[in-house]
Design a protein around this motif. Structure first.
Motif, PDB file in Angstrom:
ATOM      1  N   PHE A 148       0.845  -1.462  -0.028  1.00  0.00           N
ATOM      2  CA  PHE A 148      -0.047  -0.106  -0.082  1.00  0.00           C
ATOM      3  C   PHE A 148       0.863   0.839  -0.382  1.00  0.00           C
ATOM      4  O   PHE A 148       0.787   2.084  -1.377  1.00  0.00           O
ATOM      5  N   GLU A 149       1.908   1.318   0.640  1.00  0.00           N
ATOM      6  CA  GLU A 149       2.631   2.315   0.842  1.00  0.00           C
ATOM      7  C   GLU A 149       3.186   2.817  -0.741  1.00  0.00           C
ATOM      8  O   GLU A 149       3.531   3.456  -0.847  1.00  0.00           O
ATOM      9  N   THR A 150       3.649   1.137  -1.121  1.00  0.00           N
ATOM     10  CA  THR A 150       4.728   1.862  -1.855  1.00  0.00           C
ATOM     11  C   THR A 150       3.480   1.991  -3.317  1.00  0.00           C
ATOM     12  O   THR A 150       4.201   2.884  -4.663  1.00  0.00           O
ATOM     13  N   LEU A 151       2.585   1.656  -3.551  1.00  0.00           N
ATOM     14  CA  LEU A 151       1.333   2.237  -4.711  1.00  0.00           C
ATOM     15  C   LEU A 151       0.584   3.501  -4.041  1.00  0.00           C
ATOM     16  O   LEU A 151       0.372   3.959  -4.703  1.00  0.00           O
ATOM     17  N   LYS A 152       0.973   4.123  -2.819  1.00  0.00           N
ATOM     18  CA  LYS A 152       0.283   5.126  -2.268  1.00  0.00           C
ATOM     19  C   LYS A 152      -0.966   5.286  -2.611  1.00  0.00           C
ATOM     20  O   LYS A 152      -1.784   5.892  -2.937  1.00  0.00           O
ATOM     21  N   ILE A 153      -1.594   3.792  -2.132  1.00  0.00           N
ATOM     22  CA  ILE A 153      -2.766   3.424  -1.597  1.00  0.00           C
ATOM     23  C   ILE A 153      -2.830   4.410  -0.590  1.00  0.00           C
ATOM     24  O   ILE A 153      -2.716   4.240   0.585  1.00  0.00           O
ATOM     25  N   LYS A 154      -4.169   5.481  -0.167  1.00  0.00           N
ATOM     26  CA  LYS A 154      -4.482   5.691   0.590  1.00  0.00           C
ATOM     27  C   LYS A 154      -5.039   4.970   1.701  1.00  0.00           C
ATOM     28  O   LYS A 154      -6.731   4.170   1.352  1.00  0.00           O
ATOM     29  N   ARG A 155      -4.705   5.127   3.101  1.00  0.00           N
ATOM     30  CA  ARG A 155      -5.698   4.268   4.120  1.00  0.00           C
ATOM     31  C   ARG A 155      -6.500   5.140   4.540  1.00  0.00           C
ATOM     32  O   ARG A 155      -7.011   6.027   4.314  1.00  0.00           O
ATOM     33  N   VAL A 156      -7.728   4.657   5.100  1.00  0.00           N
ATOM     34  CA  VAL A 156      -8.977   5.629   5.056  1.00  0.00           C
ATOM     35  C   VAL A 156      -9.501   5.243   6.156  1.00  0.00           C
ATOM     36  O   VAL A 156     -10.143   6.130   6.680  1.00  0.00           O
ATOM     37  N   ALA A 157      -9.519   3.528   6.723  1.00  0.00           N
ATOM     38  CA  ALA A 157      -9.014   3.730   8.407  1.00  0.00           C
ATOM     39  C   ALA A 157      -8.966   2.830   8.702  1.00  0.00           C
ATOM     40  O   ALA A 157      -7.925   2.301   7.892  1.00  0.00           O
ATOM     41  N   GLY A 158      -8.664   2.923   9.967  1.00  0.00           N
ATOM     42  CA  GLY A 158      -8.001   1.436  10.515  1.00  0.00           C
ATOM     43  C   GLY A 158      -6.099   1.252  10.390  1.00  0.00           C
ATOM     44  O   GLY A 158      -5.540   2.322  10.046  1.00  0.00           O
TER      45      GLY A 158
ATOM     46  N   VAL B 272      -9.271  -0.176   5.932  1.00  0.00           N
ATOM     47  CA  VAL B 272      -9.805   0.671   4.470  1.00  0.00           C
ATOM     48  C   VAL B 272      -9.391   0.847   3.785  1.00  0.00           C
ATOM     49  O   VAL B 272      -7.997   2.154   4.650  1.00  0.00           O
ATOM     50  N   VAL B 273      -8.969   0.285   2.828  1.00  0.00           N
ATOM     51  CA  VAL B 273      -8.106   1.941   1.658  1.00  0.00           C
ATOM     52  C   VAL B 273      -8.863   2.206   0.529  1.00  0.00           C
ATOM     53  O   VAL B 273     -10.072   1.508   0.189  1.00  0.00           O
ATOM     54  N   ASP B 274      -8.858   2.822  -0.168  1.00  0.00           N
ATOM     55  CA  ASP B 274      -9.114   3.847  -1.000  1.00  0.00           C
ATOM     56  C   ASP B 274      -9.328   2.596  -2.025  1.00  0.00           C
ATOM     57  O   ASP B 274      -8.658   1.866  -2.565  1.00  0.00           O
ATOM     58  N   ASP B 275     -10.217   3.034  -2.904  1.00  0.00           N
ATOM     59  CA  ASP B 275     -10.538   2.532  -4.299  1.00  0.00           C
ATOM     60  C   ASP B 275      -9.905   2.367  -5.687  1.00  0.00           C
ATOM     61  O   ASP B 275      -9.142   3.751  -5.406  1.00  0.00           O
ATOM     62  N   VAL B 276      -9.285   1.016  -6.023  1.00  0.00           N
ATOM     63  CA  VAL B 276      -8.173   0.957  -6.846  1.00  0.00           C
ATOM     64  C   VAL B 276      -8.520   0.295  -8.100  1.00  0.00           C
ATOM     65  O   VAL B 276      -9.565  -0.714  -7.907  1.00  0.00           O
ATOM     66  N   GLN B 277      -8.268   0.883  -9.208  1.00  0.00           N
ATOM     67  CA  GLN B 277      -9.319   0.405 -10.110  1.00  0.00           C
ATOM     68  C   GLN B 277      -8.283  -0.702 -11.136  1.00  0.00           C
ATOM     69  O   GLN B 277      -7.553  -0.705 -11.298  1.00  0.00           O
ATOM     70  N   SER B 278      -9.088  -1.140 -10.383  1.00  0.00           N
ATOM     71  CA  SER B 278      -8.530  -3.191 -10.723  1.00  0.00           C
ATOM     72  C   SER B 278      -8.429  -3.015 -12.294  1.00  0.00           C
ATOM     73  O   SER B 278      -7.502  -3.556 -12.773  1.00  0.00           O
ATOM     74  N   ALA B 279      -9.494  -3.596 -13.004  1.00  0.00           N
ATOM     75  CA  ALA B 279     -10.030  -3.990 -13.573  1.00  0.00           C
ATOM     76  C   ALA B 279      -9.539  -3.054 -15.121  1.00  0.00           C
ATOM     77  O   ALA B 279      -8.818  -3.207 -16.229  1.00  0.00           O
ATOM     78  N   SER B 280      -9.575  -1.717 -15.198  1.00  0.00           N
ATOM     79  CA  SER B 280      -9.243  -0.611 -16.271  1.00  0.00           C
ATOM     80  C   SER B 280      -9.855   0.660 -15.891  1.00  0.00           C
ATOM     81  O   SER B 280     -11.033   0.584 -14.634  1.00  0.00           O
ATOM     82  N   LEU B 281      -9.611   1.885 -16.190  1.00  0.00           N
ATOM     83  CA  LEU B 281      -9.675   2.732 -15.816  1.00  0.00           C
ATOM     84  C   LEU B 281     -11.808   2.983 -15.658  1.00  0.00           C
ATOM     85  O   LEU B 281     -11.873   3.941 -15.039  1.00  0.00           O
ATOM     86  N   ASP B 282     -12.121   2.654 -16.607  1.00  0.00           N
ATOM     87  CA  ASP B 282     -13.317   3.246 -16.845  1.00  0.00           C
ATOM     88  C   ASP B 282     -14.517   2.127 -16.376  1.00  0.00           C
ATOM     89  O   ASP B 282     -15.742   2.068 -16.409  1.00  0.00           O
ATOM     90  N   ALA B 283     -14.003   0.742 -15.491  1.00  0.00           N
ATOM     91  CA  ALA B 283     -14.606  -0.026 -14.911  1.00  0.00           C
ATOM     92  C   ALA B 283     -15.321   1.206 -13.710  1.00  0.00           C
ATOM     93  O   ALA B 283     -14.757   1.282 -13.017  1.00  0.00           O
ATOM     94  N   PRO B 284     -16.540   0.527 -13.181  1.00  0.00           N
ATOM     95  CA  PRO B 284     -16.836   1.323 -11.664  1.00  0.00           C
ATOM     96  C   PRO B 284     -15.906   0.032 -10.695  1.00  0.00           C
ATOM     97  O   PRO B 284     -15.341  -1.220 -10.938  1.00  0.00           O
ATOM     98  N   PRO B 285     -15.853   1.054  -9.553  1.00  0.00           N
ATOM     99  CA  PRO B 285     -15.231   0.090  -8.393  1.00  0.00           C
ATOM    100  C   PRO B 285     -15.369  -0.862  -8.171  1.00  0.00           C
ATOM    101  O   PRO B 285     -16.631  -1.300  -7.867  1.00  0.00           O
ATOM    102  N   ARG B 286     -14.884  -1.923  -7.155  1.00  0.00           N
ATOM    103  CA  ARG B 286     -15.546  -3.497  -7.530  1.00  0.00           C
ATOM    104  C   ARG B 286     -14.632  -4.306  -5.538  1.00  0.00           C
ATOM    105  O   ARG B 286     -13.728  -3.127  -4.922  1.00  0.00           O
ATOM    106  N   PRO B 287     -15.952  -4.267  -4.710  1.00  0.00           N
ATOM    107  CA  PRO B 287     -15.669  -4.927  -4.130  1.00  0.00           C
ATOM    108  C   PRO B 287     -14.015  -5.700  -3.578  1.00  0.00           C
ATOM    109  O   PRO B 287     -13.811  -6.317  -4.257  1.00  0.00           O
ATOM    110  N   GLN B 288     -13.342  -4.790  -3.389  1.00  0.00           N
ATOM    111  CA  GLN B 288     -12.304  -5.837  -2.661  1.00  0.00           C
ATOM    112  C   GLN B 288     -11.612  -6.495  -1.447  1.00  0.00           C
ATOM    113  O   GLN B 288     -11.322  -5.758  -0.228  1.00  0.00           O
TER     114      GLN B 288
END
Lengths: 896, 110
Positions: free
Chosen positions: A629-639, A692-708
């Motif tokens: 998470f730190e490497t990709l700078k994915i934001k931590r939202v909670a916990g 809890v972390v922020d949503d990351v576009q896993s499939a493609s940029l135009d896909a809606p976020p999915r539970p992860q």
């Protein structure tokens, strides 16, 4: 005697030729006998007697004559064709500017069309290179509820389906299984597949060398065997037949090579199958897939792709019903609430369907360009034929029939069409390469796209149609125009038939409207592309290098046995790398964002009632190691996120994303709740949500976020992870360090997919970038051609109206009046074209809608801006001839 | 006799000879042959026409419809350049051949 008025050419009738000649002889001979004193009747009889058998000689001569006439006609025809060709070439050379303009326009239109058609043909039309491919059906599971369609089978379902596959000659299962080849050269990761022995017979492809996998190879405890692909064989074994029987090291195991597949065979190919199955772009190693008794009862691990070959006469629907009936019986007995069914997909559809729409759009766009190019050349031709009216009139006066003149024109135009096509095909070779270089790797079968007979036939048909159309236009023109009248007429005074002028204008109106439609399409795609690029992917891709490592899986997939080793390896590797110079942080993840390879599974939230079957919460899961998470700078939202304290022995934990919380906790805090994951190889333990972390576009940029759900590698071991390394400065500079550290831990390992995250980001937009680039090219070419077309029409019209303009000016019209007159003519064409274009674009908006992101296919502002742009540039095109019109000298114009 | 190689060759030479002074129609050619050979060569006048057409096909003769002095339509045959060369060669060969035959016959009857 010298007065030969009739030439043999004028007597092609063999019958008359012969009978006239013989009758003449008999009459002369009869006269001779009469002159000698016989009665006319006697004389006639005597003449006939002297001649012999008149009727048989007549027949003999006639037969010889007929054959000769035919040969002569043929000879004359070829001679005339030769004349036509020579003359056509001379005329075209004489009008070099016209010829070059027409050829260039045609080459552009036909070249672009052929290039796009080459790609469309390669991806959608060309049959797959397998025996009778239309009978190959992919077999998937489908659920009407949340699970979705095109689901892989589990080994249990596959084994169960076989007795119900009466409509198939055979059913085969296969799954992705990457191998690292460590013998014969540097370690290299190679996409592989485990396949059932029925695989090769079902596909219907025989090995080039050696044998296929047989049932005995898939028995438990059988010797390890492998079949290799043609490229791999060439690359690592120099194409030597001695490779058969050789032992190769795949991971930690030794396999005997038993066969080599023919060139081009690389099934399963990743781009043809759902991305979740993680097949490589080209499979190059095939090993046996067998099922243990435990596998035969496994209904939960959906990881197999299945393919079947329909029996002759059997339909896909019939086969599906049979499979389905068996499945429903099974479900009724074992899991009555499970909502599952079989789904059959034609392999060709499977391979091409998801790109069909985009390609069809391209084909449509390029057809517009081709039409505009043809319209332009037609207009040029018509103008030139008008200019040559005097020439034709002279030729007609000298005895050339209309048909002959028309034929001359058709020859010239066919020559243009054929020349333009030839140039276009040459151009298309280059354009195809340029397009494929920009094409996303996900375009199925793109690796062996080339010119084949279908493309050649298509180009030929285009040339014939274009040439024929041009010919027809000129022929009609010759027919309509009064050739003899032209001679009396001073060409400067003739204003050109009004029907013809209307035709030319209609063509330009069509050009303007088509180019506006293309421009609107291109603008919509470009705007949507810009919007896509602005989408926050949920991570920061800069200064980060990624590389995937797959640890060897000896025999079966057994995390319980091998897992601790995998976990140890990755924790050691990330720890070592984190200490290296220029490295800021290091992590690893099972599925990189934006690559669309996320795997999903069902889960339970502890403390909630068990949901209905098929209604269970689902989430994509990712196994992470180190400071991901730190490497990709994915934001931590909670916990909190994972740390070095989350070990196999400590309490099981997970981190979820915001979408997960939103969907399953209604936005309330999810931290400290527990979930039980039913993923591939999770052990069913309750895991506590610690953060809890922020949503990351896993499939493609135009896909809606999915539970992860994120799980630590130490607690849910996984053998294949992608390393992510954040660096100071150039990320690729740490690659040597990366390689050294991997080698130090295990010398037989290879890195694959080494690229920066920036590149991952860019690649994820490759298809959109491709469409935007190509369509924009088409729109710009189309608009340029339309401008040239409009310019041509207005310039010609000004030329023809010189006298009229002269008269007007002599009667006191000012230059500004003349300017307004000419501009008005251009404006009428432009406005008509623009209106038609807007209507057309609106009518076709449904087709592009699915390719757009964040913009409506009927976006008013885009329509307005495109229309304004088209009106503006086309008016500029009329300005030049309009300015020339104002400089008409009334006295000289009137004297002409 | 008509159709034998010897006769065919003879008739061809006679036809080519007949048109060597200028265009003639079939009737005139036949009449000239009758008169010069005293009816000895042509048994059936009709045999002339297949020969004419054959020579035309081989390019030794050219044909053209024209009007006679009396205003009637007739097909005229003209010797082509090829035909003239052919005639010259054949005449030479024929002279040698007939001389040889004559000598042989003379010797036999002596």
């Amino acid at each position: 005697m010298k007065r030969f008025l009739r030439r043999t050419d004028l007597r092609p009738d063999a019958q008359r030729d012969v009978s006239d000649e013989l009758r003449f002889h008999l009459e002369m001979r009869t006269q001779e006998f009469i002159d000698a004193g016989m009665s006319p009747d006697d004389a006639r009889r005597a003449a006939a007697r002297a001649f012999g058998d008149v009727s048989s000689i007549d027949a003999e001569l006639r037969a010889g004559r007929g054959a000769r006439t035919r040969t002569r006609d043929r000879r004359d025809w070829f001679h005339a064709l030769g004349q036509d060709l020579t003359f056509a070439l001379r005329t075209l050379r004489k009008n070099l500017a016209f010829t070059v303009a027409s050829l260039a326009t045609l080459a552009l239109g036909i070249g672009a069309t052929t290039a796009v058609f080459t790609v469309v043909n390669g991806v959608l039309l060309r049959p797959l290179p397998y025996a009778d491919p239309s009978r190959l059906e992919m077999v998937w599971l489908r659920s009407r509820t949340s699970l979705g369609s095109e689901l892989p089978l589990s080994s249990g379902f596959y084994v169960d389906a076989i007795p119900n596959a009466a409509s198939f000659t055979g059913l085969a299962a296969f799954r992705s299984w990457p191998y690292t080849v460590t013998s014969d050269g540097d370690a290299e990761q190679i996409p592989g597949s485990r396949v059932t022995p029925s695989f090769f017979p079902v596909i219907g492809v025989r090995p080039l060398l050696g044998r296929i996998i047989v049932d005995a190879d898939a028995e438990p405890g059988a010797a390890h065997v492998a079949i290799i692909g043609h490229d791999l064989w060439q690359r690592r074994f120099g194409g030597s037949p001695a490779v058969l029987g050789r032992r190769i090291e795949l991971g930690n195991e030794s396999f005997t090579v038993i066969g080599v597949m023919p060139r081009g065979f690389a099934f399963p190919r990743g781009a043809e199958l759902p991305r979740g199955l993680q097949f490589g772009q080209r499979t190059e190693i095939w090993t046996p897939l067998s099922f243990t008794p435990k596998d035969r009862k496994d209904f939960g691990t959906l990881s197999l792709a299945a393919i079947g070959r329909l029996k002759p006469g059997a339909t896909a629907e019939q086969a599906r019903r049979e499979l389905s009936a068996g499945l429903q019986r099974f479900l009724k007995a074992n899991a009555p609430k499970l909502d599952l069914d079989y789904q059959l997909l034609d392999l060709q559809q499977q391979a091409g369907d998801h790109v069909r729409r985009g390609l069809v759009l391209l084909m449509g766009a390029v057809t517009f360009v081709l039409f505009i190019a043809c319209a332009n050349v037609t207009n040029l031709l018509v103008a030139r034929t008008s200019a040559r009216r005097r020439e034709f009139a002279v030729r007609a006066a000298l005895g050339a029939g209309r048909a002959r003149i028309a034929r001359q024109l058709v020859t010239e135009n066919l020559l243009l069409a054929v020349g333009g096509t030839a140039l276009g095909v040459v151009l298309s070779g280059w354009a195809t390469r340029a397009m494929l270089a920009r094409v996303p790797g996900s375009l199925p079968r793109a690796d062996d796209i080339g010119l084949d007979w279908r493309v050649a036939v298509a180009a030929g048909v285009v040339a014939a149609v274009v040439g024929g159309a041009f010919g027809l236009v000129s022929t009609l023109q010759v027919r309509w125009s009064n050739l003899a009248g032209t001679l009396h007429d001073s060409s400067a005074r003739s204003t050109g038939g009004s029907a013809k002028t209307i035709g030319r204008r209609a063509l330009v109106i069509a050009e303007v409207s088509l180019s506006l439609m293309l421009l609107i399409g291109a603008s919509l795609l470009a705007l949507s592309f810009v919007r896509l690029q602005r989408v926050q992917p949920g991570f920061v891709p800069d200064h980060t290098l990624s590389a995937s490592i797959v640890l060897p899986i000896p025999g079966d997939f057994n995390p319980k046995r091998d897992g601790p080793g995998w976990a140890r390896f990755f924790s050691q590797l990330t720890a070592q790398l984190a200490k290296s110079p220029n490295v800021e942080s290091v992590g690893a993840v099972s599925t990189l964002p934006l690559t669309g390879t996320a795997e999903g599974g069902a889960l339970e939230i502890v403390g909630r009632p068990r949901p209905e079957a098929g209604q269970a919460p689902r989430a994509d899961y990712a196994v992470v190691e180190g400071a991901y998470f730190e490497t990709l700078k994915i934001k931590r939202v909670a916990g909190r996120v994972f740390d070095s304290g989350d070990l196999a022995t400590s309490p099981p934990v997970v981190v979820v994303n915001r979408e997960f919380v939103k969907r399953y906790f209604g936005g309330a805090s999810a931290v400290d709740h527990q979930v039980i994951c039913h993923f591939d190889f999770s052990n069913g333990a309750a895991r506590t949500i610690v953060g809890v972390v922020d949503d990351v576009q896993s499939a493609s940029l135009d896909a809606p976020p999915r539970p992860q759900v994120y799980v630590p590698e130490q607690q849910m071991t996984y053998p294949g992870l992608s390393l992510v390394v954040r660096t100071q400065g150039d990320p690729t500079a740490v690659l040597p360090t990366l390689k050294r550290e991997v080698k130090a831990l295990d010398s037989r390992l290879a890195l694959a997919n080494v690229r920066t995250l920036d590149a991952v980001f860019t690649e994820s937009l490759a298809r959109q970038r491709f469409s935007v680039t190509v369509i924009t090219c088409f729109a710009v070419s189309a608009l340029a051609l339309a401008i040239v077309g409009l310019y041509g029409v207005i310039a010609l019209s000004v030329g023809q109206r010189r006298r009229e303009i002269g008269v007007r000016m002599a009667l006191g019209a000012r230059p500004s009046d003349v300017l307004r007159l000419v501009l008005g003519e251009g404006l009428r064409i432009t406005v008509a074209g623009t209106l038609l274009g807007l209507i057309g674009a609106f009518a076709l908006s449904r087709l592009v809608a699915s390719l757009l992101y964040g913009i409506s296919a009927t976006d008013g502002a885009t329509y307005a801006a495109s229309a304004t742009a088209v009106v503006a540039v086309t008016l500029l095109a009329t300005l030049l001839p309009a300015r020339r019109a104002t400089r008409v000298d009334p006295t000289s114009a009137l004297r002409e | 006799m008509a159709g034998s190689d010897l006769f065919t060759g003879t008739l061809d030479i006679l036809i080519l000879k007949a048109v060597s002074w200028g265009p003639r129609h079939g009737y005139a050619i036949g009449r000239w042959i009758r008169e010069t050979t005293a009816d000895d060569v042509i048994v059936q006048e009709g045999a002339l026409y297949p020969a004419l057409h054959r020579l035309e096909r081989k390019g030794l003769l050219a044909e053209e419809w024209g009007l006679t002095d009396t205003g009637r339509e007739a097909k005229y045959y003209t010797l082509t350049a090829v035909g003239r060369t052919h005639l010259r060669a054949e005449s030479k060969r024929w002279t040698r051949f007939s001389a040889a035959i004559s000598r042989a016959i003379a010797a036999a009857s002596a």
